[in-house]
Design an enzyme around this catalytic site. Sequence first.
Site, PDB file in Angstrom:
ATOM      1  N   THR A   1       0.765  -1.457  -0.001  1.00 11.04           N
ATOM      2  CA  THR A   1      -0.069   0.107  -0.044  1.00 11.04           C
ATOM      3  C   THR A   1       0.780   1.425  -0.014  1.00 11.04           C
ATOM      4  O   THR A   1       0.427   2.490  -0.562  1.00 11.04           O
ATOM      5  CB  THR A   1      -0.784   0.066   1.208  1.00 11.04           C
ATOM      6  OG1 THR A   1      -0.257  -0.239   2.359  1.00 11.04           O
ATOM      7  CG2 THR A   1      -2.091  -0.907   1.150  1.00 11.04           C
ATOM      8  N   THR A   2       1.819   1.221   0.444  1.00  3.72           N
ATOM      9  CA  THR A   2       2.884   2.449   0.697  1.00  3.72           C
ATOM     10  C   THR A   2       3.553   2.571  -0.735  1.00  3.72           C
ATOM     11  O   THR A   2       3.815   3.727  -0.949  1.00  3.72           O
ATOM     12  CB  THR A   2       4.158   2.390   1.871  1.00  3.72           C
ATOM     13  OG1 THR A   2       3.203   1.857   3.087  1.00  3.72           O
ATOM     14  CG2 THR A   2       4.742   3.453   1.977  1.00  3.72           C
TER      15      THR A   2
ATOM     16  N   ASP B   1      -3.151  -9.227   7.355  1.00  7.15           N
ATOM     17  CA  ASP B   1      -1.936  -8.956   6.379  1.00  7.15           C
ATOM     18  C   ASP B   1      -1.204 -10.395   5.874  1.00  7.15           C
ATOM     19  O   ASP B   1      -0.995 -10.671   4.942  1.00  7.15           O
ATOM     20  CB  ASP B   1      -0.914  -8.226   6.818  1.00  7.15           C
ATOM     21  CG  ASP B   1      -1.505  -6.500   6.878  1.00  7.15           C
ATOM     22  OD1 ASP B   1      -2.282  -6.514   5.905  1.00  7.15           O
ATOM     23  OD2 ASP B   1      -1.049  -5.809   7.606  1.00  7.15           O
TER      24      ASP B   1
END
Length: 550
Positions: free
Chosen positions: A93-94, A387
């Site tokens: 996501t980053t 995750d």
Amino acid sequence: MNAPVLVLKDSLKRESGSKVHHANIQASKAIADIIRTTLGPRSMLKMLLDAAGGIVVTNDGNAILRELDIAHPAAKSMIELSRTQDEEVGDGTTSVIVLAGEMLHVAEAFIDKNYHPTVICRAYHKALEDAIAVLDKISMTIDVKHRSTMLGLVKSCIGTKFTSQFGDLIADLAIDATQTVGVDIGQGLREVDIKKYIKVEKVPGGQLEDSKVLKGVMINKDVVAPGKMKRKIVNPRIVLLDCPLEYKKGENQTNAELVKEEDWEVLLKMEEEYIENLCMQILKFKPDLVITEKGLSDLACHYLSKAGVSAIRRVRKTDNNRIAKASGAVVVNRPDELQESDVGTGAGLFEVKKIGDEFFAFIVDCKDPKACTVLLRGASKDLLNEDAMSVSRNIIKNPKLVPGGGATELTVSATLKQKSSSVEGIEKWPYEAAALAFEAIPRTLAQNCGVNVIRTMTALQGKHANGENAWIGIDGNTGAITDMKEQKIWDAYNVKAQTFKTAIEAACMLLRIDDIVSGIKKKQAPGAGQAQKPKVETEADADGEQILPD
């Protein structure tokens, strides 16, 4: 006669041209700068104040962006980008935000030189195709049945979000859970639905080491009549229902007029016979356990307990589906439609246990279950478990690995730089700029490790000069330049490919926006009276006005 022209003055604001491009690029860069420092295992943390006034400390890109309240439309679409990535593959996501921000940053120079955005987008799409080709070339296929490789991989992927002491345990749980619910869909592909068929149950108390993956399902329910019904059954025959085992009430208000006293008894007898009939239809198949999503009356409970059958009522639909997947039963809508094939015989044990103050029903030791429950004890956070499960799901679906630590991006960048010389026409320069933009990931990793960025990047570029040494990257903990294979720093192929695709698609979308038209009215000062109606003028009066183009 002059035709009337409608002139909207305050309610529509319009910006266009390069001004919009610059505003969008600046907004995207601002979002990228917010979470740039959270990339990598030794990254900075962000302290978030949520709406309820609570404080959250995290370095998960998606969690940070979720809390931001931003009005700019381009910035909002960047935040959506991170959410898309999280839902698709659960990781990266980053990276996706940093990469999209960099792609837009390098495009700014071309916008200033009056390049058409479509030309830049064409070059970017060409770069994306070549980048995916490089990924295919450098990826290595792994055996998903090889446990230690899978463990190393899941640990290296969640290492940025998790303390290492629990990494082994969480990785173990995630691999067990995802391998249990994987389903072959032909052509060598496996489908793993972690939202539907894996339930994470958090039970406070106990040690974190007590957490385990159950080969079956656990639900927060007790049997209907604890004194009369068995709480432990070995190899139970399970019947799952989606209907109430009680007398049907009228849809709307029903009045029955009874003339004789005996009619009242006949009415009660009919109700009893109806319920008895329902129970007999079920008991015909000799079940040991009946589970229904709806209610179960006292009378039905009596008939079932008399026959030595345990019953659980008002189970959630999702839980019922999971029990069906684990035990091989079929959820039936009406008892008279029951067949022998609908009875679940795949479970090895049904047991009700008390954990803390609550009772939990366990249907475990299933043969080849396709649903499972992850039981978490202690003060653990299930977000991290999600995750880890996403990571192992990606690998089971597509068992290919690429190097982590920025090595993949450097290889892609070096290969694209070489290829840029063969790109013809005006697209050559944006293509080359896209190649440079990929270096943003290793550069950011180096910055977050606290090493000399220029020296590290120069050394890395030298090693990757001709697309060689594809596995040389940065160790996120020490900042040293090492071989990712030796350090076991890997990424899933799915995640990398999705990151590149999402970032470049988003950058192209924002570049192709040349108009922002806002239809939001400005708030009036209190007591300013009613808003004025749009003024209708004739063509003759409208000559001096600025009219919106068609």
